[in-house]
Design a protein around this motif. Structure first.
Motif, mmCIF file in Angstrom:
data_model
loop_
_atom_site.group_PDB
_atom_site.id
_atom_site.type_symbol
_atom_site.label_atom_id
_atom_site.label_comp_id
_atom_site.label_asym_id
_atom_site.label_seq_id
_atom_site.Cartn_x
_atom_site.Cartn_y
_atom_site.Cartn_z
ATOM 1 N N CYS A 49 0.828 -1.206 0.000
ATOM 2 C CA CYS A 49 0.000 0.000 0.000
ATOM 3 C C CYS A 49 0.866 1.261 0.000
ATOM 4 O O CYS A 49 1.936 1.296 0.623
ATOM 5 N N HIS A 65 0.204 4.012 1.462
ATOM 6 C CA HIS A 65 0.123 4.765 2.712
ATOM 7 C C HIS A 65 1.267 4.379 3.630
ATOM 8 O O HIS A 65 2.205 5.125 3.843
ATOM 9 N N ARG A 66 1.213 3.155 4.177
ATOM 10 C CA ARG A 66 2.302 2.761 5.087
ATOM 11 C C ARG A 66 2.823 1.375 4.751
ATOM 12 O O ARG A 66 3.310 0.644 5.605
ATOM 13 N N SER A 67 2.653 0.999 3.436
ATOM 14 C CA SER A 67 3.308 -0.202 2.876
ATOM 15 C C SER A 67 2.723 -1.545 3.290
ATOM 16 O O SER A 67 3.379 -2.581 3.096
ATOM 17 N N ALA A 68 1.537 -1.599 3.826
ATOM 18 C CA ALA A 68 0.969 -2.900 4.201
ATOM 19 C C ALA A 68 0.696 -3.748 2.956
ATOM 20 O O ALA A 68 0.467 -3.208 1.868
ATOM 21 N N CYS A 105 -6.991 -1.577 1.198
ATOM 22 C CA CYS A 105 -5.945 -2.001 2.116
ATOM 23 C C CYS A 105 -6.544 -2.403 3.464
ATOM 24 O O CYS A 105 -7.389 -1.681 4.004
ATOM 25 N N TYR A 159 -5.231 -2.294 6.305
ATOM 26 C CA TYR A 159 -4.709 -1.556 7.462
ATOM 27 C C TYR A 159 -5.560 -0.314 7.762
ATOM 28 O O TYR A 159 -6.120 -0.184 8.849
ATOM 29 N N HIS A 160 -5.685 0.616 6.784
ATOM 30 C CA HIS A 160 -6.477 1.830 7.034
ATOM 31 C C HIS A 160 -7.461 2.115 5.905
ATOM 32 O O HIS A 160 -7.913 3.242 5.734
ATOM 33 N N ALA A 161 -7.703 1.067 5.090
ATOM 34 C CA ALA A 161 -8.770 1.129 4.073
ATOM 35 C C ALA A 161 -8.559 2.140 2.950
ATOM 36 O O ALA A 161 -9.521 2.670 2.407
ATOM 37 N N TRP A 162 -7.325 2.415 2.591
ATOM 38 C CA TRP A 162 -7.126 3.186 1.365
ATOM 39 C C TRP A 162 -7.544 2.290 0.196
ATOM 40 O O TRP A 162 -7.374 1.056 0.261
HETATM 41 S S1 FES Z 1 -1.056 0.970 5.097
HETATM 42 FE FE1 FES Z 1 -2.628 0.804 3.661
HETATM 43 S S2 FES Z 1 -4.109 2.142 4.302
HETATM 44 FE FE2 FES Z 1 -2.581 2.357 5.750
#
Ligand code: FES
Ligand SMILES: [Fe+2]
Length: 397
Positions: free
Chosen positions: A97, A99-102, A117, A119-122
């Motif tokens: 992702c 955002h923070r690479s999940a 995603c 993790y935070h639904a991007w």
């Molecule tokens: S790491 Fe994907 S939305 Fe935060």
């Protein structure tokens, strides 16, 4: 493939079978240092200069039949996801992702709209564009066009999906496969049905595991109760393809090949009497017969003496009855067990013997031309000098 080409291959096999000969290498036998399977430095060069540089066959088109179908792979030393978009094109992304690479997705499946995603639904569409920032009003404004997924070059052709391991790489499947591409394309691999998959994680160097797919010298001794009951041993055609001869095709005749001699040539059905095992540089063994497609993908493991093999069986004919499915599953189990209990059993004990350090060379016979050439290709493509040498003369009685 043209019928005339199949007839030509069958004739070569009949000649070999009648004369007790096989395709051979002018320079063999050759000694190859065992270090080729045990040297951590060569292993690093192979990963950097071969696996990072050349496009990788990730799956068959058939594994992603419809828009939204995706599949993840982690064996290219980076997590990737391939997905078929709404226009029917396959695209490849880093499974990460923005955002923070999940990790975005796991395994294999179908995406309804696009990626979300965990993790935070991007959200991202099937072309990798960022389409949604969850709670953007609190997150703050970002330019979504800068937050797409990292895309990897990808091409689908001849029923294969190839992906380059680096975003800045340029390749085409035709450039990579050369004259072997159209030949493989003629088998309609894109239409085959996946039956089952199996994965091995073994303490064996990846090239050592690959060696077993590249000669039929071992068919009778190692496979006396299995493959050796129907395939001729130590008898194969051998043809090289690609710009540097880096790919090859072995034709392995069944014992019935000589039955063709009793028939007029225009009644021959050559493919009933042999199968082709293709080697696609750097790490693919692909068997094609009238019924089956057997795909073996081999990857270096974490250490020089570890590797991963993934085996997928596909059937080329329509899987339109329970009997066909049952027969296909049986075939899958048969091949998995042959590789597991015979080929890979021996590869593992060879690697253990290498570890003793008490032997310096392994020897490739004249009748194993593909091994001599394949190992030269590995060295050449890894930018290393060739190291095989003639077997010293005068040692034998
Ligand atoms: S790491 Fe994907 S939305 Fe935060
Ligand atoms: Fe074998």
């Amino acid at each position: 493939m043209e019928r005339s080409d199949l007839i030509e291959v069958a004739k070569r096999m009949i000649h070999y079978a009648e004369t007790g000969t096989t395709a051979s290498h002018d320079e063999g036998p050759r000694r190859n240092p065992i270090a080729t399977y045990t040297d951590p430095e060569q292993f690093e060069y192979e990963k950097e200069r071969i696996f990072e540089r050349y496009p990788q066959l990730v799956c068959l088109s058939r594994d992603l039949p419809n828009p939204g179908d995706y599949l993840t792979r982690d064996d290219m030393r980076k997590p990737i996801v391939v997905v078929r978009n709404r226009d029917g094109q396959v695209r490849a992304f880093l499974n990460s992702c923005s955002h923070r690479s999940a990790r975005l997705v796991e395994g294999q499946g179908k995406l309804r709209g696009g990626f979300v995603c965990p993790y935070h639904a991007w959200a991202f569409d099937l072309n990798g564009r960022c389409t949604g920032i969850h709670k953007e009003e609190t997150f703050g404004e970002v330019n979504r066009s800068e937050y797409g997924l990292v895309e990897l070059p990808c091409e689908e052709k001849y029923g294969f999906v190839y992906v380059a391991p680096r975003p800045d790489a340029h390749f085409t499947v035709d450039e990579h496969l050369g004259d072997l591409g159209p030949q493989l394309g003629s088998w309609d691999l894109g239409q085959a049905t996946l039956i089952d998959s199996h994965e091995w994680n073994l303490d064996t160097n990846w090239k050592l595991a690959l060696d077993t797919f590249c000669e039929g010298y071992h068919f009778w001794p190692l496979h006396s109760k299995t493959v050796g009951t129907f395939a001729m041993t130590n008898c194969s055609t051998y043809d090289r393809y690609g710009k540097h001869g880096e790919h090859h095709r072995l034709g392995f005749p069944s014992k019935t090949i000589l039955d063709l001699r009793g028939l007029p040539e225009d009644e021959w059905d050559p493919m009933e009497h042999f199968s082709f095992v293709h080697y696609l540089f750097p790490n693919i063994s692909l068997l094609v017969s009238p019924d089956e497609v057997e795909l073996f993908q081999l990857f270096p493991g974490d250490r020089v003496d570890q590797h991963i093999t993934r085996y997928n069986l596909y059937m080329r004919k329509p899987m339109d009855s329970d009997e066909r499915w049952e027969a296909a599953r049986q075939h899958f189990g048969f091949i998995r067990d042959v590789v597991d209990q015979e080929d890979y059993w021996v590869s593992a004990n060879v690697q253990r013997n290498f570890r003793t350090g008490m032997r310096e060379y392994t020897t490739f016979g004249r009748n194993e031309p593909s091994l001599i050439n394949m190992h030269r290709t590995f060295r050449h493509m890894a930018g290393l000098p060739l190291v095989d040498e003639p077997v010293p003369q005068g040692e034998a009685e």
